[in-house]
Motif scaffolding. Structure first.
Motif, PDB file in Angstrom:
ATOM      1  N   THR A  93       0.833  -1.204   0.000  1.00  0.00           N
ATOM      2  CA  THR A  93       0.000   0.000   0.000  1.00  0.00           C
ATOM      3  C   THR A  93       0.869   1.256   0.000  1.00  0.00           C
ATOM      4  OG1 THR A  93      -1.646  -1.228   1.274  1.00  0.00           O
ATOM      5  CG2 THR A  93      -1.899   1.164   1.184  1.00  0.00           C
ATOM      6  N   THR A  94       1.943   1.235   0.781  1.00  0.00           N
ATOM      7  CA  THR A  94       2.850   2.385   0.844  1.00  0.00           C
ATOM      8  C   THR A  94       3.541   2.602  -0.502  1.00  0.00           C
ATOM      9  OG1 THR A  94       3.233   1.908   3.176  1.00  0.00           O
ATOM     10  CG2 THR A  94       4.772   3.404   2.102  1.00  0.00           C
ATOM     11  N   LEU A  95       4.013   1.514  -1.103  1.00  0.00           N
ATOM     12  CA  LEU A  95       4.659   1.642  -2.416  1.00  0.00           C
ATOM     13  C   LEU A  95       3.685   2.144  -3.472  1.00  0.00           C
ATOM     14  CD1 LEU A  95       6.940  -1.523  -2.493  1.00  0.00           C
ATOM     15  CD2 LEU A  95       7.639   0.858  -2.225  1.00  0.00           C
ATOM     16  N   GLN A  96       2.453   1.664  -3.431  1.00  0.00           N
ATOM     17  CA  GLN A  96       1.458   2.121  -4.404  1.00  0.00           C
ATOM     18  C   GLN A  96       1.155   3.600  -4.201  1.00  0.00           C
ATOM     19  OE1 GLN A  96       0.306   0.234  -7.015  1.00  0.00           O
ATOM     20  NE2 GLN A  96      -0.423   2.252  -7.675  1.00  0.00           N
ATOM     21  N   LEU A  97       1.124   4.054  -2.944  1.00  0.00           N
ATOM     22  CA  LEU A  97       0.905   5.467  -2.663  1.00  0.00           C
ATOM     23  C   LEU A  97       2.044   6.315  -3.221  1.00  0.00           C
ATOM     24  CD1 LEU A  97      -0.653   7.736  -1.204  1.00  0.00           C
ATOM     25  CD2 LEU A  97       0.715   7.214   0.824  1.00  0.00           C
ATOM     26  N   LEU A  98       3.277   5.843  -3.047  1.00  0.00           N
ATOM     27  CA  LEU A  98       4.427   6.572  -3.588  1.00  0.00           C
ATOM     28  C   LEU A  98       4.390   6.612  -5.112  1.00  0.00           C
ATOM     29  CD1 LEU A  98       7.267   5.348  -1.222  1.00  0.00           C
ATOM     30  CD2 LEU A  98       6.313   7.641  -1.365  1.00  0.00           C
ATOM     31  N   LEU A  99       4.058   5.494  -5.730  1.00  0.00           N
ATOM     32  CA  LEU A  99       3.970   5.458  -7.199  1.00  0.00           C
ATOM     33  C   LEU A  99       2.892   6.403  -7.703  1.00  0.00           C
ATOM     34  CD1 LEU A  99       4.373   1.650  -7.936  1.00  0.00           C
ATOM     35  CD2 LEU A  99       5.972   3.471  -8.488  1.00  0.00           C
ATOM     36  N   ASP A 100       1.738   6.419  -7.027  1.00  0.00           N
ATOM     37  CA  ASP A 100       0.663   7.324  -7.446  1.00  0.00           C
ATOM     38  C   ASP A 100       1.076   8.780  -7.275  1.00  0.00           C
ATOM     39  OD1 ASP A 100      -0.872   5.153  -8.068  1.00  0.00           O
ATOM     40  OD2 ASP A 100      -2.048   5.197  -6.213  1.00  0.00           O
ATOM     41  N   LEU A 101       1.815   9.069  -6.204  1.00  0.00           N
ATOM     42  CA  LEU A 101       2.271  10.443  -5.972  1.00  0.00           C
ATOM     43  C   LEU A 101       3.265  10.879  -7.044  1.00  0.00           C
ATOM     44  CD1 LEU A 101       2.073  12.838  -4.039  1.00  0.00           C
ATOM     45  CD2 LEU A 101       3.976  11.867  -2.764  1.00  0.00           C
ATOM     46  N   ILE A 102       4.197   9.993  -7.402  1.00  0.00           N
ATOM     47  CA  ILE A 102       5.173  10.314  -8.460  1.00  0.00           C
ATOM     48  C   ILE A 102       4.461  10.472  -9.803  1.00  0.00           C
ATOM     49  CG2 ILE A 102       7.132   9.403  -9.780  1.00  0.00           C
ATOM     50  CD1 ILE A 102       8.094   8.138  -7.129  1.00  0.00           C
ATOM     51  N   GLU A 103       3.533   9.574 -10.082  1.00  0.00           N
ATOM     52  CA  GLU A 103       2.792   9.661 -11.346  1.00  0.00           C
ATOM     53  C   GLU A 103       1.999  10.957 -11.433  1.00  0.00           C
ATOM     54  OE1 GLU A 103      -0.556   7.154 -13.851  1.00  0.00           O
ATOM     55  OE2 GLU A 103       0.320   6.295 -12.047  1.00  0.00           O
ATOM     56  N   ASP A 104       1.411  11.369 -10.307  1.00  0.00           N
ATOM     57  CA  ASP A 104       0.664  12.621 -10.287  1.00  0.00           C
ATOM     58  C   ASP A 104       1.587  13.803 -10.543  1.00  0.00           C
ATOM     59  OD1 ASP A 104      -1.750  14.254  -9.670  1.00  0.00           O
ATOM     60  OD2 ASP A 104      -0.467  14.939  -8.029  1.00  0.00           O
ATOM     61  N   GLY A 105       2.782  13.781  -9.969  1.00  0.00           N
ATOM     62  CA  GLY A 105       3.738  14.875 -10.171  1.00  0.00           C
ATOM     63  C   GLY A 105       4.255  14.955 -11.592  1.00  0.00           C
ATOM     64  N   GLN A 106       4.286  13.820 -12.309  1.00  0.00           N
ATOM     65  CA  GLN A 106       4.804  13.798 -13.674  1.00  0.00           C
ATOM     66  C   GLN A 106       3.711  13.956 -14.723  1.00  0.00           C
ATOM     67  OE1 GLN A 106       8.068  13.720 -14.492  1.00  0.00           O
ATOM     68  NE2 GLN A 106       8.419  13.903 -12.297  1.00  0.00           N
ATOM     69  N   SER A 107       2.466  14.015 -14.296  1.00  0.00           N
ATOM     70  CA  SER A 107       1.381  14.140 -15.272  1.00  0.00           C
ATOM     71  C   SER A 107       1.311  15.570 -15.814  1.00  0.00           C
ATOM     72  CB  SER A 107       0.044  13.745 -14.631  1.00  0.00           C
ATOM     73  OG  SER A 107      -0.314  14.701 -13.657  1.00  0.00           O
ATOM     74  N   SER A 108       0.555  15.732 -16.878  1.00  0.00           N
ATOM     75  CA  SER A 108       0.447  17.063 -17.485  1.00  0.00           C
ATOM     76  C   SER A 108      -0.425  18.004 -16.649  1.00  0.00           C
ATOM     77  CB  SER A 108      -0.116  16.952 -18.899  1.00  0.00           C
ATOM     78  OG  SER A 108      -1.419  16.411 -18.839  1.00  0.00           O
ATOM     79  N   ASP A 109      -1.260  17.424 -15.809  1.00  0.00           N
ATOM     80  CA  ASP A 109      -2.125  18.243 -14.949  1.00  0.00           C
ATOM     81  C   ASP A 109      -2.065  17.683 -13.525  1.00  0.00           C
ATOM     82  OD1 ASP A 109      -3.951  20.136 -14.134  1.00  0.00           O
ATOM     83  OD2 ASP A 109      -5.681  18.905 -14.698  1.00  0.00           O
ATOM     84  N   PRO A 110      -0.965  17.943 -12.791  1.00  0.00           N
ATOM     85  CA  PRO A 110      -0.849  17.373 -11.447  1.00  0.00           C
ATOM     86  C   PRO A 110      -1.876  17.977 -10.503  1.00  0.00           C
ATOM     87  CG  PRO A 110       0.945  18.883 -11.862  1.00  0.00           C
ATOM     88  CD  PRO A 110       0.190  18.755 -13.145  1.00  0.00           C
TER      89      PRO A 110
END
Length: 131
Positions: A93-110
């Motif tokens: 769950t922690t790793l998935q949260l980190l991945l989602d946070l990184i993905e959100d930061g790299q998206s075109s509309d964070p």
């Protein structure tokens, strides 16, 4: 008529003159006598020898990708707040949260930017270092 004395004493520096069709000295303008024809032979192009065709390996079939459901920013924000409030989470769950946070930061509309990111950082910082 006798040749000028310069052509006898000159240390010739010959170059090819297209206009004269011969080699000519840069210093005294003497033409070099040669037995070579003034026009070059036409170039002969020969086809390269046939080489065996390289064996082409097919691309491997791509492994099916695991798709994670797209979570909205409020879900990401609430998961971070729950973690800051002391909720225990397993490793996945922690790793998935980190991945989602990184993905959100790299998206075109964070979604987690500006004041929202500052508030979440402050909450996590106080959870790690309680006063």
């Amino acid at each position: 008529m006798l040749a000028p004395l310069n052509s006898f004493l000159c240390r010739h520096d010959f170059y090819w003159s297209e206009r004269h069709g011969a080699e000519r000295c840069r210093r005294c303008a003497k033409l070099r006598e040669s037995d070579k024809p003034t026009h070059a032979e036409p170039l002969r192009f020969e086809a390269p020898p046939e080489r065996p065709v390289a064996e082409v390996m097919p691309f491997p079939e791509p492994a099916p990708r695991k798709t994670t459901p797209v979570r909205d920013a409020t879900d990401l924000k609430t998961r971070i707040e729950k973690l800051a409030d002391g909720q225990t989470a397993d490793r996945a769950t922690t790793l998935q949260l980190l991945l989602d946070l990184i993905e959100d930061g790299q998206s075109s509309d964070p979604q987690i930017v500006g004041i929202t990111a500052a508030e979440l950082y402050a909450r996590l910082h106080t959870a790690v270092n309680p006063a």
